[in-house]
Design a protein around this motif. Structure first.
Motif, PDB file in Angstrom:
ATOM      1  N   ILE A  30       0.820  -1.219   0.000  1.00  0.00           N
ATOM      2  CA  ILE A  30       0.000   0.000   0.000  1.00  0.00           C
ATOM      3  C   ILE A  30       0.857   1.273   0.000  1.00  0.00           C
ATOM      4  O   ILE A  30       0.299   2.375  -0.067  1.00  0.00           O
ATOM      5  N   GLU A  31       2.170   1.124   0.045  1.00  0.00           N
ATOM      6  CA  GLU A  31       3.029   2.301  -0.019  1.00  0.00           C
ATOM      7  C   GLU A  31       4.408   1.900  -0.502  1.00  0.00           C
ATOM      8  O   GLU A  31       4.934   0.857  -0.126  1.00  0.00           O
ATOM      9  N   TRP A  32       4.987   2.730  -1.370  1.00  0.00           N
ATOM     10  CA  TRP A  32       6.381   2.585  -1.760  1.00  0.00           C
ATOM     11  C   TRP A  32       7.032   3.940  -1.597  1.00  0.00           C
ATOM     12  O   TRP A  32       6.470   4.956  -2.004  1.00  0.00           O
ATOM     13  N   ARG A  33       8.181   3.956  -0.974  1.00  0.00           N
ATOM     14  CA  ARG A  33       8.870   5.227  -0.784  1.00  0.00           C
ATOM     15  C   ARG A  33      10.364   5.057  -0.994  1.00  0.00           C
ATOM     16  O   ARG A  33      10.921   3.977  -0.823  1.00  0.00           O
ATOM     17  N   ILE A  34      11.002   6.151  -1.344  1.00  0.00           N
ATOM     18  CA  ILE A  34      12.452   6.190  -1.436  1.00  0.00           C
ATOM     19  C   ILE A  34      12.905   7.363  -0.580  1.00  0.00           C
ATOM     20  O   ILE A  34      12.468   8.503  -0.765  1.00  0.00           O
ATOM     21  N   ALA A  35      13.740   7.064   0.415  1.00  0.00           N
ATOM     22  CA  ALA A  35      14.215   8.067   1.365  1.00  0.00           C
ATOM     23  C   ALA A  35      15.721   8.207   1.205  1.00  0.00           C
ATOM     24  O   ALA A  35      16.447   7.212   1.188  1.00  0.00           O
ATOM     25  N   SER A  36      16.165   9.445   1.089  1.00  0.00           N
ATOM     26  CA  SER A  36      17.586   9.706   0.872  1.00  0.00           C
ATOM     27  C   SER A  36      18.153  10.530   2.012  1.00  0.00           C
ATOM     28  O   SER A  36      17.552  11.531   2.437  1.00  0.00           O
ATOM     29  N   GLY A  37      19.308  10.121   2.528  1.00  0.00           N
ATOM     30  CA  GLY A  37      19.986  10.860   3.591  1.00  0.00           C
ATOM     31  C   GLY A  37      21.481  10.868   3.330  1.00  0.00           C
ATOM     32  O   GLY A  37      22.005  10.007   2.613  1.00  0.00           O
TER      33      GLY A  37
END
Length: 243
Positions: free
Chosen positions: A224-231
């Motif tokens: 129900i969710e796909w995300r890409i997080a960058s740090g």
């Protein structure tokens, strides 16, 4: 006789059919983390089964992480805690040295969009709502996120008021759309900051990044969710314990 079970396959034992029925009621939002489910005796009477059958069904849901027993209070739906799960890769601390309880969140964008290929493959749909957020600890930008959720499950998300949002999205999913996040998988890789990401994170374009791709699933194990997080990779840490 199916005893009111959601699953009528007689080949399944009664406890398995009851377990699936209770899971369906959890998915439908019949209970909240603040309200205990009915007692074992009450469920036994409702479904015309033994208390032992109820206990075995509930035990299965507890082991699967959908329910939790609270001593002296009863059995409750378990709301997974994802407050700082992405931040476990970054050893940030508040000014007093203590880990921050909940990161700050700045909503930059939320609108209907066509999913990029990776998100469409993960969600099984190109029709998504795109969310862009900047997340900070002690007012220091830590994660830049692009998040995609299927329009079919979250119709009207982009029209919610700004006041409907707190620092976490998963409570919004449940409270406004009845979608409970049961689990999520994170995949870590590395890359280089684009101009946009660098500006948001206050680093230089081309600086090394730690990139976390997350797929979140509901209680029926549907994405129900796909995300890409960058740090920034400068503060990235990974720890694993082998026993």
């Amino acid at each position: 006789m199916n005893n009111g079970f959601a699953t009528t396959d007689a080949r399944l034992p009664a406890y398995a059919r009851l377990r699936d029925t209770l899971a369906a009621r959890i998915a439908a939002g019949d209970w909240t983390p603040d309200t205990p489910i009915p007692s074992e005796a009450r469920l036994a009477a409702e479904f015309d089964v033994s208390v032992g059958t109820v206990r075995k069904a509930v035990d299965g849901l507890v082991s699967e992480g959908l329910l939790e027993r609270r001593q002296g209070s009863g059995t409750f739906m378990r709301a997974p805690s994802f407050n700082a799960s992405l931040f476990r890769f970054f050893p940030m601390r508040d000014s007093d040295g203590a880990p921050p309880s909940i990161p700050q969140s700045q909503m930059i964008l939320r609108s209907r969009a066509e999913a990029p290929a990776e998100a469409a493959e993960a969600l099984g749909s190109k029709d998504v709502i795109k969310i862009v957020r900047l997340r900070s600890l002690s007012e220091v930008p830590v994660l830049f996120e692009e998040i995609y959720i299927p329009q079919a499950r979250f119709a009207g998300f982009e029209e919610l008021r700004d006041t409907d949002f707190g620092p976490l999205l998963y409570p919004v999913y449940f409270e406004h759309f009845g979608v409970l996040v049961r689990r999520a998988t994170d995949e870590v890789s590395f890359g280089r900051a684009t101009d946009t990401v660098a500006q948001q994170l206050r680093i230089k374009s081309g600086d090394p990044l730690a990139v976390i791709r997350r797929t979140a699933f509901d209680v029926k194990d549907k994405p129900i969710e796909w995300r890409i997080a960058s740090g920034s990779a400068e503060g990235f840490r990974y720890r694993s314990e082998i026993n």
